[in-house]
Enzyme design. Structure first.
Site, mmCIF file in Angstrom:
data_model
loop_
_atom_site.group_PDB
_atom_site.id
_atom_site.type_symbol
_atom_site.label_atom_id
_atom_site.label_comp_id
_atom_site.label_asym_id
_atom_site.label_seq_id
_atom_site.Cartn_x
_atom_site.Cartn_y
_atom_site.Cartn_z
ATOM 1 N N ARG A 44 -7.217 1.330 10.244
ATOM 2 C CA ARG A 44 -8.618 1.708 10.412
ATOM 3 C C ARG A 44 -8.942 1.793 11.905
ATOM 4 O O ARG A 44 -9.063 0.774 12.577
ATOM 5 C CB ARG A 44 -9.550 0.708 9.728
ATOM 6 C CG ARG A 44 -11.034 1.042 9.977
ATOM 7 C CD ARG A 44 -11.984 0.389 9.001
ATOM 8 N NE ARG A 44 -12.073 -1.047 9.115
ATOM 9 C CZ ARG A 44 -13.011 -1.784 8.504
ATOM 10 N NH1 ARG A 44 -13.934 -1.195 7.746
ATOM 11 N NH2 ARG A 44 -13.023 -3.090 8.637
ATOM 12 N N ASP B 188 -17.605 -10.427 9.795
ATOM 13 C CA ASP B 188 -17.075 -9.478 10.754
ATOM 14 C C ASP B 188 -18.255 -8.711 11.333
ATOM 15 O O ASP B 188 -19.412 -9.073 11.133
ATOM 16 C CB ASP B 188 -16.010 -8.572 10.132
ATOM 17 C CG ASP B 188 -16.554 -7.662 9.029
ATOM 18 O OD1 ASP B 188 -17.793 -7.602 8.831
ATOM 19 O OD2 ASP B 188 -15.743 -6.999 8.374
#
Length: 527
Positions: free
Chosen positions: A163, A447
């Protein structure tokens, strides 16, 4: 090292960096920058224009001029090797320990995260690329401070899916013609250049997760980047495969169109639930009570607007022959506290049972100890089948009104919820500024996406004059600052250790102007 013309590397050179920052690799980065960065910036401007239109009273809907795509009879490319069975995917940053543990975990796929679970500290950007290449070569090892040694086992490893950073982030350590490069293009180009052939030789390929897109035109840009990159490296077109995270409110109305733009490279869609929740708040942050959510931790996947979003995603993917991948439950296990561990496993099992029953082909976990429970749940539904794409969910018919029905979300707005948002935001930013992008706080994995929910919700409540349901207090700057001081006092160590994070949190949570992403000002504070 002789750099390509117009290229500057202003980050420090550490051991082995020359193996990644080779002149041909940097020339490849420069080629992509010169070809596509202007379009990237134009698309970011289009995002800003949409935000202004929504603030002025506009709304979101399915696009009338792309109806032919939604009504058309087309399918994406068949699943690529290593991406046929995706019943368990583990996510995490690309530090050496996580890389080894994720690949050894028994998951089918590892989302090698250079984005929300990472930070763009220069050492992470280039060190992550070294770890990925070494992992593909099976030479990666890690020795912990306590002497424990981590190595890749000899059996099958999880398929690597990288990613890269979103279109909005830049890379300040690599300049082309005096301009910062796109973080997306840097992450993509360096991995593709060094690992594409290696992966093909192993029978897989270069695979990616694409984050934070807000329109099919952004998907078209990625597709054009793929075509150019494959031609430059002599790779057959269609070699690259990409799964798109549907994690912005606008993208939920363009799922078909996004798959269509990427159809020769598409591998599926993912329900990026945490960024999606952040985007819901962000998109309609000035629009009053119709888009005010309750406490962050009270919003579940059974809320009507979240249910509509996930069901539409499965329906769209399976109609087009693509995988539908579920999101990450934030609960994390504990090897020290049996009660916390039992609660986490039960919550994750409940979450994955719902997803498998809804038709998802697999789902995310954030810790190796959660791989078995996710696999067990999906094994029970899939059996020997690699996926359930043939379950097309013809029963699902989602309207724009259902996607927009935020007001029906049950729950209250409380001081405890506000206090939690402030504390999580400060603790997470303390970690982020030190270079760690995924951290356990209050037994949940935080996160950048989950931290964004916290700070955007504080901003929304403050700027809409929310009165808390339990105390009746109106959320204002004085209240937020008081809670910040009180929560800061509870944290271990010297309060000065958290001073920069507190200042940054208040900057992005209470300022008059809403900063699009908290990582933008945070990056400017990072070396």
């Amino acid at each position: 090292m002789q750099l390509p013309e117009g290229v500057e590397v202003v980050g420090p050179r550490h051991d082995r960096y020359e193996e990644i920052l080779t002149p041909p690799a940097l020339a490849f980065v420069a080629e992509l920058h010169r070809a596509f960065d202007a379009r990237r910036r134009d698309l970011l401007a289009a995002r800003a224009a949409r935000v202004a239109a929504l603030a002025a009273g506009g709304s979101l809907d399915f696009l009338p001029h792309t109806r032919h795509v939604r009504d058309g009879d087309w399918r994406v490319a068949p699943p690529a090797p290593g991406l046929v069975d995706r019943r368990v995917e583990i996510t995490g940053p690309t530090d050496a320990k996580m890389t080894v543990n994720a690949l050894n975990s028994g998951a089918k796929v590892w989302l090698a995260d250079l984005e929300d679970a990472n930070t763009p500290r220069w050492e992470n950007v280039i060190g992550g690329q070294l770890n990925l290449r070494d992992a593909v070569d099976r030479t990666l090892t890690h020795t912990a401070p306590d002497g424990r040694r981590y190595t890749l086992h000899d059996g099958d490893l999880a398929t690597i899916v990288v990613r890269p950073r979103g279109w909005h982030l830049t890379e300040k350590h690599i300049l082309v013609d005096g301009e910062r490069t796109s973080g997306s293009l840097v992450d993509f180009a360096l991995y593709l250049f060094h690992c594409a052939r290696r992966q093909l030789d192993l029978g897989h390929g270069p695979y990616f997760y694409l984050p934070k897109m807000e329109s099919h035109l952004e998907a078209r840009l990625w597709n054009d980047v793929f075509l150019s990159a494959q031609d430059h490296l002599g790779l057959p077109r269609g070699t690259i495969r990409a799964t798109v995270l549907i994690e912005t409110y606008a993208a939920a109305f363009e799922m078909d169109e996004i798959l269509y733009e990427l159809r020769d490279h598409a591998a599926g869609l993912n329900a990026g639930r945490w960024d999606y929740m952040f985007s819901v708040i962000k998109t309609f942050r000035t629009r009053g009570r119709d888009f005010l959510l309750p406490d962050r931790n009270a919003v579940t996947m059974t809320a009507p607007f979240m249910r509509a979003y996930t069901e539409l995603l499965v329906r769209t993917c399976h109609r087009r022959g693509a995988h539908a991948i579920g999101g990450m439950a934030a609960f994390i296990p504990s090897r020290r506290d049996p009660q916390v561990n039992e609660t986490a496993l039960a919550k994750v099992r409940e979450d994955k049972t719902r997803e498998a029953g809804d038709g998802f082909d697999g789902s995310w976990v954030a810790h190796p100890d959660l791989v078995p429970v996710c696999r067990e749940v999906f094994d029970a539904v899939l059996g020997d089948r690699p996926h359930q794409i043939d379950r097309t969910r013809e029963d699902v018919h989602v309207t724009a009104a259902q996607l927009l029905d935020v007001r029906a979300t049950p729950g209250r707005r409380t001081e405890a919820g506000l206090r939690n948002a402030v504390s999580v935001g400060i603790q997470y930013l303390t970690s982020w500024l030190r270079g760690t992008g995924a951290v356990a706080i209050f037994h949940l994995m935080e996160d950048a996406a989950t931290a964004e929910i916290s700070r955007s919700q504080v901003w929304q409540w403050l700027h809409n004059g929310v009165a808390l349901d339990d105390t009746g207090a109106t959320v204002d700057r004085a209240l937020v600052e008081r809670l910040a001081d009180e929560e800061l006092a509870k944290l271990p160590g010297d309060p000065a250790d958290h001073a920069a994070a507190r200042a940054l949190f208040l900057e992005v949570a209470v300022a008059d102007d809403f900063v699009d992403f908290l990582t933008l000002p945070a990056y400017e504070r990072m070396p």
